[in-house]
Design an enzyme around this catalytic site. Structure first.
Site, PDB file in Angstrom:
ATOM      1  N   GLY A 148       0.809  -1.204   0.000  1.00  0.00           N
ATOM      2  CA  GLY A 148       0.000   0.000   0.000  1.00  0.00           C
ATOM      3  C   GLY A 148       0.847   1.260   0.000  1.00  0.00           C
ATOM      4  O   GLY A 148       1.379   1.656   1.042  1.00  0.00           O
ATOM      5  N   THR A 167       0.222   3.951  -2.989  1.00  0.00           N
ATOM      6  CA  THR A 167      -0.525   4.970  -3.714  1.00  0.00           C
ATOM      7  C   THR A 167      -1.698   5.520  -2.913  1.00  0.00           C
ATOM      8  O   THR A 167      -2.439   4.774  -2.273  1.00  0.00           O
ATOM      9  CB  THR A 167      -1.059   4.397  -5.034  1.00  0.00           C
ATOM     10  N   THR A 199      -3.505  -3.652  -5.380  1.00  0.00           N
ATOM     11  CA  THR A 199      -3.718  -4.959  -5.996  1.00  0.00           C
ATOM     12  C   THR A 199      -3.491  -6.074  -4.987  1.00  0.00           C
ATOM     13  O   THR A 199      -2.561  -6.020  -4.191  1.00  0.00           O
ATOM     14  CB  THR A 199      -2.764  -5.141  -7.195  1.00  0.00           C
ATOM     15  N   ILE A 238      -4.070  -4.941 -37.587  1.00  0.00           N
ATOM     16  CA  ILE A 238      -3.950  -6.084 -38.488  1.00  0.00           C
ATOM     17  C   ILE A 238      -5.220  -6.931 -38.458  1.00  0.00           C
ATOM     18  O   ILE A 238      -5.664  -7.440 -39.491  1.00  0.00           O
ATOM     19  CB  ILE A 238      -2.710  -6.925 -38.119  1.00  0.00           C
ATOM     20  N   HIS A 239      -5.826  -7.059 -37.290  1.00  0.00           N
ATOM     21  CA  HIS A 239      -7.065  -7.836 -37.171  1.00  0.00           C
ATOM     22  C   HIS A 239      -8.261  -7.125 -37.802  1.00  0.00           C
ATOM     23  O   HIS A 239      -9.264  -7.769 -38.142  1.00  0.00           O
ATOM     24  CB  HIS A 239      -7.368  -8.113 -35.689  1.00  0.00           C
ATOM     25  N   GLU A 294       3.669   1.569 -11.172  1.00  0.00           N
ATOM     26  CA  GLU A 294       5.084   1.642 -10.795  1.00  0.00           C
ATOM     27  C   GLU A 294       5.772   2.857 -11.423  1.00  0.00           C
ATOM     28  O   GLU A 294       6.960   2.839 -11.723  1.00  0.00           O
ATOM     29  CB  GLU A 294       5.833   0.358 -11.182  1.00  0.00           C
ATOM     30  N   THR A 346       4.557   6.371 -13.974  1.00  0.00           N
ATOM     31  CA  THR A 346       4.158   6.621 -15.356  1.00  0.00           C
ATOM     32  C   THR A 346       5.382   6.798 -16.257  1.00  0.00           C
ATOM     33  O   THR A 346       6.519   6.921 -15.780  1.00  0.00           O
ATOM     34  CB  THR A 346       3.315   7.898 -15.440  1.00  0.00           C
TER      35      THR A 346
END
Length: 380
Positions: free
Chosen positions: A123, A125, A157, A338-339, A364, A366
């Site tokens: 923890g 941020t 997370t 491409i798809h 982590e 920017t």
């Protein structure tokens, strides 16, 4: 700077590659669709020893280092970035404990996670601070035989699922020489006043679990302070520097997966009577994708190798993170191009990868923070 994998490392990477294809790929979309944390997958990875790859054998780890760990993260992210992100995020608090924790803390908190008995979160941020650690508002006040913590952490997370055992959090612990003093603390999940918010739904890492943590008069004993009081910034920066290698490795994996999807599609899709891979506009794009991926992989390898040799790797870590994450975003966008129309479908892998790649550019530190860090380290 390139080193060959040992037989043990090659075997581990192959095991994880096969695991990702056989155990993750067929089911991960179900977890995303149901909004569920992939508990079974993470438990199996813990049983395989993935949580302890880079940590000392005396605490149950493999002692293989960051080169091996980054290879494993790449294999996981190649199939699904969410699972790779969970493993990566779990490593951040473990790195702090491994580098700065007491023997008692390592045996009580580090060793069980390495053994696969749960996961942890970190923890740092906060909503008002972002990348500015000096703006931290979470406070830890010294009490008799312990500390009382109040504050909020955002986008944490691994913090809200049933496997979570504890968080290592940063908190202000007063001032020293006119500067805010920061310290790190272990806070077990069951601590009264440790409040876990609802899941934050992000555009990527959709099977991962990010939450807001609130600490309301959360009291912990003195032995949960990591290292000495006031050394939290050094600890967190160490964890972040290692974390940037991990994020870069995940970015290489995401890009590799997007590239493979594009190459396969280009070989089966026909236009004007030819496979589209035969058109120079497509084949040159694929060639550029392959070259960018290999370049990023080499940057990750160099940073990880320096870390394993216990040399200064701050510059290389930021370079790897900056280049690999921006590369992943570029490769995924090219893969979607491409798809064509099918790449815009939410059901297609490459569309999901776009959100995954964007998260990698942000967490982590920017891209702007990486450029600031690199410019200082090269002497600007």
């Amino acid at each position: 700077m390139i080193t060959e994998k040992t037989k043990e490392q090659e075997m581990l990477v192959k095991v994880i590659r096969d695991f990702a294809k056989q155990e993750i790929a067929p089911v991960i979309d179900q977890y995303v669709h149901n909004g569920e944390f992939p508990t079974e997958i993470i438990q199996k990875l813990g049983e395989l020893g993935v949580f302890g790859i880079q940590y000392p054998e005396e605490y149950g780890g493999m002692g293989e280092g960051m080169v091996c760990f980054s290879n494993v993260l790449e294999e996981l992210a190649r199939v699904d970035a969410s699972v790779a992100a969970i493993v990566m995020a779990n490593s951040s608090p473990l790195t702090i404990l491994s580098k700065f924790g007491s023997e008692e803390q390592k045996n009580k908190w580090l060793a069980p996670i390495i053994a696969g008995k749960g996961i942890a979160s970190i923890g740092l941020t906060e909503a008002s601070g972002g990348s500015d650690a000096s703006a931290m508002k979470t406070k830890a006040i010294k009490k008799e035989n312990g500390w009382m913590i109040n504050g909020n952490k955002l986008f944490i997370t691994n913090s809200g699922n049933e496997l979570n055992k504890f968080s290592v959090i940063a908190a202000a612990t007063g001032t020293e020489n006119g500067k805010k003093q920061t310290s790190s603390f272990i806070i077990p999940r069951e601590t009264p006043g440790y409040v876990v918010g609802p899941k934050i739904h992000t555009i990527g890492w959709q099977a991962a679990d990010s939450r807001e943590l609130t600490f309301e008069d959360a009291n912990i004993p003195d032995e949960y302070l990591v290292g000495e009081q006031g050394t939290g910034v050094k600890q967190l920066l160490t964890s972040i520097t290692y974390g940037r290698i991990s994020i870069a490795a995940c970015a290489v994996g995401v890009a590799q997966g997007a590239y493979e999807e594009a190459l396969e599609y280009a070989k089966i899709r026909e236009a004007f009577g030819h496979q589209i891979s035969k058109f120079q506009g497509i084949s040159f794009k694929i060639a550029d994708m392959a070259t960018k991926i290999e370049s990023a992989r080499l940057l990750v390898h160099k940073a990880a190798l320096l870390a394993d040799k216990d040399e200064d790797f701050r510059k290389e870590s930021s370079m790897a993170k900056l280049y690999a994450t921006e590369m992943a975003m570029s490769v995924v966008q090219d893969s979607i191009q491409i798809h064509g129309g099918i790449g815009l479908s939410k059901e297609h892998r490459v569309s999901k990868m776009l959100g995954d790649a964007k998260l990698l550019e942000i967490v982590e530190g920017t891209s702007e923070i990486q450029r600031l860090t690199i410019s200082k380290l090269v002497g600007c």
